[in-house]
Design an enzyme around this catalytic site. Structure first.
Site, short mmCIF file in Angstrom:
data_model
loop_
_atom_site.label_atom_id
_atom_site.label_comp_id
_atom_site.label_asym_id
_atom_site.label_seq_id
_atom_site.Cartn_x
_atom_site.Cartn_y
_atom_site.Cartn_z
N ARG A 168 29.38 73.25 38.27
CA ARG A 168 28.51 73.80 39.29
C ARG A 168 29.28 74.09 40.57
O ARG A 168 28.84 73.74 41.68
CB ARG A 168 27.33 72.88 39.57
CG ARG A 168 26.16 73.65 40.17
CD ARG A 168 24.89 72.85 40.23
NE ARG A 168 23.78 73.71 40.65
CZ ARG A 168 22.52 73.52 40.33
NH1 ARG A 168 22.17 72.53 39.57
NH2 ARG A 168 21.58 74.33 40.76
N CYS A 169 30.46 74.68 40.42
CA CYS A 169 31.19 75.09 41.61
C CYS A 169 32.18 76.14 41.22
O CYS A 169 32.63 76.20 40.10
CB CYS A 169 31.83 73.90 42.31
SG CYS A 169 33.53 73.56 41.91
N GLN A 198 28.33 79.80 27.85
CA GLN A 198 27.99 80.54 29.07
C GLN A 198 28.71 81.88 29.11
O GLN A 198 28.47 82.67 30.02
CB GLN A 198 28.39 79.71 30.30
CG GLN A 198 27.68 78.37 30.38
CD GLN A 198 28.19 77.47 31.49
OE1 GLN A 198 28.42 76.30 31.29
NE2 GLN A 198 28.35 78.00 32.70
N GLU A 252 25.38 77.07 43.40
CA GLU A 252 26.30 75.95 43.49
C GLU A 252 26.47 75.39 44.89
O GLU A 252 26.95 74.27 45.06
CB GLU A 252 27.66 76.41 42.93
CG GLU A 252 27.50 76.85 41.48
CD GLU A 252 28.72 77.52 40.89
OE1 GLU A 252 29.48 78.09 41.68
OE2 GLU A 252 28.88 77.48 39.68
#
Lengths: 291, 175, 779
Positions: C364-365, C217, C734
């Site tokens: 996802r945060c 990523q 998120e």
């Protein structure tokens, strides 16, 4: 994940397959749909040196009802069972179970024979076969023999099937008026083995009295289990919810679950109790029983 | 570093173990290729034929990223041997578009934003194609059950359901 | 009537990237086939803690096709046996003498096919001497606990302590409070389980230049880390992140497989591919959460919040391999005061080593925001219940009011904008909250279990302002480079990397709006460090707040130059022009105008005197502040008393992420995020037994929800733009993962509250509910 090396054979007849099994005793495994065996091989938990693919043998895939019996060929795909009008209308317990085996894609490869003779207490069809009183036709070097489903399951992954025998047909007593069955499964999510599941089969006479009953349990013991006391408690009665509740309690007593990731043993017994009661209501309704 | 000399590499099927010739028709094209007995159908498609649209997501028959149609039925090609597909026909995502025209399921997935990372998408679409062939007008509940062997980690399934409904509508409820 | 442009901001433009994905033409790492490519696989440790006494590779090397084995000792000779983590800790590439967790990579096997590599991995024999294991971080802090990292100077499993806020003031505020609720919460270890696992293909060319196609990523950050770790000149490293099959934070760290693949490529002179299988991924890729939280919240008797005190033990496994901004070892956990104006708050976190895989990533945060939001939203419910107040009413009474923004929180954040009551009121209206409460009263009379749960979270995303945010010293800016070609078509490149978020579509929409060029004429490229401008990558909902802003600023730089060229073409002064309706118009004479395409052609064929040829711009955007998306979720559950099964009947999610670029994509992000909030609430967790054996290392037991378990999500939105972002956008990917778990748990606790239940540990498995009901004689 890659399976270890093996030799693949696709015999054209059952006898040829039995010949191969005999010649390669201990080293060969029968491959039907492969949906249980291949994952074990990819994990290298099973390393057979030979696979004998019986799915190419013609005449092992059929569903036919004759005057005495419903006959299901061992290589019949689970989804063919689920799609069969005969099964859906006359043997709904099998359709209930078929709809909960693994997931819809696995059911396109997985077979009835594989599910009943793998010997995993988490397989769904064995409980149905016990509850409904099925017999299995197996063929070996000495020819055919039939084994009652209730005699078949000896221990986890251990069955009455001899190493050189192949299951060819499942025979189920033909459905009659007054028959009703149901299979209820609780799973953590789709694709899982049961936390617990219950198969029940009732036969009522014209007055609505239970004349015979079968109850069997999935994944709450080393093998599929009969809940004999629970079933016999219903025979001779025009059962009410209280009877179903009592039968549920007896079924829970018959369960021998282990605590694991699907939950503690006590909980699983509770689920057996709940599902037995609910499945009996459903089967009773399907049999034409009126409260 | 313990090593042997690097031998000259051979292309094609992986080495080692018994092999046999298989005849598999993939997206209407017949192939006759020697494979190891243990070759998984998904590796036959991806590594041998170079058709990488079919993906591998879990290896244990739980995720359905590898779903292809085997004789028109959706199966998980990571749990099917190439030899089991011998003499049979396979359809993959690469075979959905025909004559420059997208399959209604492909149209539905893009129109309804039924994909994000795209990794589950080929398998999800193959399952959808088979569903609509069998049940041209599925309800939301029927769709959710039909795709329950295919995991998606991006969409929460909402738009996949809509994509399949879109395809059903576009096909006029027939096929 | 306002003029719009094709694919401008606010349009649900169909995604550009879909064209390849729906045809099976995506290009993921495992799709890459290079001539002569070899395969890497690993023999992994069956033990959670053991001394390696011998490695016997002989049988593996005899397998046809197996070419080489690589051990920790081999790597040690090149000083590559250890590597730094993004948190300045160290982790093994391959162990020299000790393994630290079950599933750890021990020996790399290089072969000519993935089949031979797998055979080789199975044939390597390793002798181990098991060592004592510790898997519980609380036990790991006891004096007699087995030492996980004897290589460290500090002879303890305690890694670091971090705290912020006013300790004495908070203690005093809580002591004075009329009501205090204490709650212990555990957020279990999770795996992101992107559908694509991690992998790479490494190749050296004849000039010694390294290219790695990698599931990352953050390609630029990886390039710099590789340069620093391996000592390779940075210009000789090219990291390409091709299509990614999901990331969710799991593809930020550097994994041993990447490094060993590079070593194998160097050693063999061939391209080498390594791709994890799912079991490898579940056993060894970075985990998330694993926070043991102990919290106190106080309020006055009329229901005003007074103070918040939180103590946390963070289990990091055998190495702190989180991917937080370097100054924040516990991430942005101090957003924990949430949507409420606490005067006093104090947070402390202790990081601990255990014999488990390394990590602590932001799944996802935005770095521990999920842990924070879950805690505050559970506690607020707890104290409302104790006060006998409706949880919605309690929240509405306490929210930071809209007129207080920018709002400075007790733990030091400056919230940019918000209208929390607006979101909650809409969610309550959508679900008809009063009717549900009425129904609940009726059901309770009949002994039926129904619960309603609320979560009104505030997020903090868009890391981040350079004064506070860096990773290993590299500031967390984000780059965009735009080139307008002579025919008015655009190529724009970014340092971020989409993993499914649809950057190719949304970035082109931002540029369409700013440049007046239709989105279909704008190509977006990311992920190739040779061509893209530097950036820290895509995670923590930062792409729109940072790279999206960079796109706007770069486009405006282009407009500035373009205005001069347009003036030249129109033979007026640049000051006589205005940018209106997506073109340069002579003020008051709208028929005299030039489009960006006109200008682009002129930039190459007829440049204005004194201006350089070409039409390009680059911007590196350093955000002035974080953005603070928020939302309110309402969940309704019914509980089956016979089985303990929780059924989510309805779930309404109202999100506010500021200006929305593509409503269709935003809604899709919310749906997916909600599923990732559902999963830990009811299904997913990773656990270990006392010997450090992972319980369930495949998708059989790691329970990723299917379409059947997933609810029919209902979404709504309010729009409160960010005042400091150039287009008012905040980031959204998120929020739902952060906000959903508390809504679900609050609903279950609400359903069970007549039985005296105030908490239930996640994941809420049916057996846990059944046990409660059983203990209370309810089934």
């Amino acid at each position: 994940m890659i399976p270890p090396k093996f030799d693949y054979h696709a015999p054209g007849t059952v006898d040829e397959a039995i010949g191969l099994l005999q010649k390669n005793a201990g080293d060969a495994k029968v491959l039907a749909g492969g949906q249980s065996l291949l994952p074990l091989m990819k994990l290298r938990l099973a390393e057979p040196k030979m696979l004998i693919d019986i799915s190419r043998i013609a005449k092992l895939s059929y569903i036919q009802e004759d005057p005495e019996l419903l006959r299901v060929g061992a290589a019949t795909k689970i989804n063919d069972l689920n799609d069969s009008q005969v099964i859906r209308s006359r043997y709904p317990m099998l359709a209930d179970a078929g709809a909960h085996i693994a997931d819809p894609l696995v059911r396109n490869m997985g077979t009835v024979g594989g599910n009943v003779c793998h010997g995993d207490p988490g397989n769904d069809l064995p409980a149905c076969m016990l509850a409904i009183g099925a017999r299995y036709v197996v063929r070996g070097p000495k020819g055919d023999r039939t084994i009652a489903a209730k005699e078949f399951y000896r221990d986890t992954f251990v069955t009455a099937l001899d190493p050189a025998e192949i299951l060819t047909e499942v025979q189920i007593p033909k459905a009659q008026n007054g028959d009703g069955g149901a299979y209820m499964k609780m799973e953590r999510k789709v694709g899982d083995f049961a936390i617990a599941a219950v198969a029940v089969h009732l036969r009522l006479d014209s007055k609505g009295t239970v004349t015979s009953a079968g109850i069997a349990l999935t994944n709450v013991g080393p093998t599929v289990l009969m809940a004999g006391k629970a079933a016999s408690s219903l025979v001779g009665h025009k059962p009410t919810d209280a009877d179903f509740l009592a039968a549920g309690k007896l079924a829970a007593e018959a369960a021998q679950p282990a605590s694991d990731m699907r939950g503690p043993a006590e909980f699983k017994k509770g689920i057996v109790q709940t599902l037995t009661r609910r499945a009996l209501h459903l089967a009773w309704g399907r049999a034409g029983g009126k409260s | 570093m313990a090593s042997t000399a690097i031998p000259r590499l051979t292309a094609g099927a992986p080495m080692g173990g018994p092999t046999r010739m298989v005849h598999i028709t993939v997206n209407d094209v017949p192939f006759a290729i020697e494979v190891q007995d243990r070759t998984l159908l998904v590796h036959f498609l991806r590594d041998t034929l170079g058709m990488t649209g079919t993906h591998i997501g879990c290896d244990t028959t739980h995720c359905g990223a590898c779903t292809v149609l085997l004789d028109d039925r959706p199966v998980k090609s990571c749990t099917v041997l190439a030899v089991q597909a011998d003499g049979r026909k396979v359809r993959t995502v690469e075979g959905l578009e025909s004559g420059g025209k997208l399959h209604p399921v492909q149209e539905g997935f893009t129109a309804e934003h039924g994909l994000q990372c795209g990794f589950c998408t080929p398998g999800m679409m193959m399952t959808s194609v088979a569903l609509l062939a069998k049940n041209p007008n599925p309800t939301e509940d029927e769709i959710r059950h039909a795709i329950s062997g295919n995991l998606c980690r991006c969409t929460g399934y909402m738009n996949i359901v809509k994509a399949i409904q879109h395809a059903a509508k576009a096909s006029g409820g027939a096929k | 009537m306002t003029t719009t442009i094709h694919g401008g901001i606010g349009q649900s433009l169909a995604r550009k990237e879909d064209a390849r994905f729906i045809r099976g033409k995506g290009n993921y790492v495992d799709d890459i086939q290079l001539p002569g490519m070899l395969f890497l696989d690993f023999t992994r440790s069956p033990y959670a803690h053991a001394k390696i006494t011998a490695i016997h590779p002989e049988k593996a090397l005899k397998i046809p096709g197996v070419l080489a084995v690589i051990t920790g000792k081999d790597l040690d000779a090149a000083k590559l046996a250890w590597m730094p983590t993004l948190m300045s800790d160290t982790q093994m590439v391959l162990p020299i003498d000790t393994v630290k967790f079950q599933g750890q990579e021990v020996v790399g096997i290089v072969a000519d096919s993935r089949y031979s590599a797998a055979d080789g991995a199975a044939a390597v024999e390793i002798d181990y001497e098991p060592l004592p294991v510790v898997t519980d971080p609380v036990k790991a802090l006891l004096p007699d606990a087995p030492l996980v990292r004897p290589d460290k100077t500090k002879k303890s499993n305690h890694i670091w302590h971090w705290e912020t806020g006013d300790k004495a003031g908070t203690d005093a505020a809580l002591a004075k409070s009329d009501v205090v609720v204490h709650q212990d919460l555990y957020l279990p270890r999770l795996n992101v389980s992107s559908m694509e696992t991690c992998g790479c293909v490494a190749q050296f060319d004849t000039m010694g230049r390294l290219t790695v196609w990698m599931t990352t990523q953050a390609p630029h950050a990886i390039r710099t880390v590789f340069a620093l770790v391996a000592g390779l000149p940075e210009q000789n490293i090219r990291i390409i992140s091709p299509d990614l099959g999901g990331g969710f934070g799991g593809k930020v760290p550097v994994y041993p497989g990447y490094v060993v693949a590079v070593v194998a490529a160097l050693k063999t002179g061939h391209a080498v591919k390594w791709v994890e299988d799912r079991m490898d991924n579940l056993m060894s890729s970075s985990f998330a959460r694993d926070y043991h939280i102990s919290a106190d919240i106080g309020a006055t008797k009329d229901g005003k919040l007074t103070g918040l005190r939180v103590k946390t033990v963070a289990d990091h496994g055998y190495a702190d391999a989180a991917a937080n901004p370097s100054k924040f070892p516990a991430g942005l956990f101090h957003i924990i005061t949430g949507s409420y104006p606490f005067d006093k708050a104090f947070v402390e976190v202790d990081g601990v080593y255990t014999n488990k895989p390394p990590g602590g990533i932001a799944y996802r945060c935005s770095f521990r925001v999920t842990e924070a939001a879950f805690t505050i939203e559970r506690l607020v419910d707890g104290i409302a219940h104790k006060l006998g107040m409706d949880p919605a009413e309690f929240r509405l009474k306490n929210f930071i009011p809209p007129e207080s923004f920018p709002y400075k929180s007790a733990l030091g954040w400056t919230y940019d904008s918000g209208n929390y009551a607006g979101a909650l009121n809409l969610a309550m209206k959508m679900i008809d909250y009063p009717a549900l409460r009425k129904e609940q009263v009726e059901k309770r009379k009949r002994g039926e279990l129904m619960g309603i749960g609320i979560s009104s979270f505030t997020e903090i995303v868009g890391a981040g302002p350079s004064a506070q945010f860096d990773i290993l010293g590299i500031k967390m800016f984000e780059g965009c480079e735009i080139r307008i070609h002579p025919t008015g078509k655009v190529m724009a490149r970014f340092g971020t990397k989409s993993q499914g978020q649809g950057h190719e579509t949304t970035y082109s929409q931002i540029l369409a709006e700013e440049l007046g060029i239709p989105a279909e004429n704008i190509a977006i490229e990311e992920g190739d460090t040779d061509t893209a401008p530097y950036g820290l990558g895509t995670y923590a909902s930062r792409s729109t707040p940072t790279a999206g802003a960079a796109a706007v600023i770069a486009a405006r730089k282009i407009r500035e130059k373009a205005q001069k060229i347009a003036a030249h073409l129109l033979e007026v002064s640049p000051d006589d022009l205005e940018w209106k309706d997506y073109k340069f118009q002579v003020k008051g004479v709208p028929e005299k105008s030039k489009t960006m395409a006109d200008v682009a052609f002129a930039a190459y064929t007829n440049p204005a005197p004194g201006t350089e040829a070409g039409l390009e711009a680059v911007d590196y955007y350093d955000p002035p502040n974080m953005t603070y998306p928020f939302g309110s979720y309402v969940c309704v559950v019914d509980i089956d008393k016979g089985t303990g099964q929780v059924n989510i009947r309805r779930f309404v999610a109202v999100d506010d992420c500021g200006t929305i670029i593509n409503p269709m994509i935003v809604e899709g992000q919310i749906h997916g995020g909600l599923n990732m909030g559902l999963a830990p609430a009811l299904y997913e967790q990773i656990t270990y037994d006392e010997n450090g054996n992972m319980r369930g290392n495949s998708f059989l037991d790691y329970l990723v929800p299917t379409a059947v378990e997933s609810p029919h999500w209902e979404t709504g939105k309010t729009t409160t733009p960010s005042p400091h972002h150039p287009i008012g956008a905040k980031g959204v990917g998120e929020s739902p993962t952060v906000g959903a778990p508390a809504a679900i748990v609050n609903a279950v606790v609400d359903a069970l509250s007549p039985l005296g239940v105030t908490n239930i540990d996640i994941p809420i498995y049916p057996w846990k509910v059944w046990q409660i009901l059983h203990d209370k004689g309810q089934n």
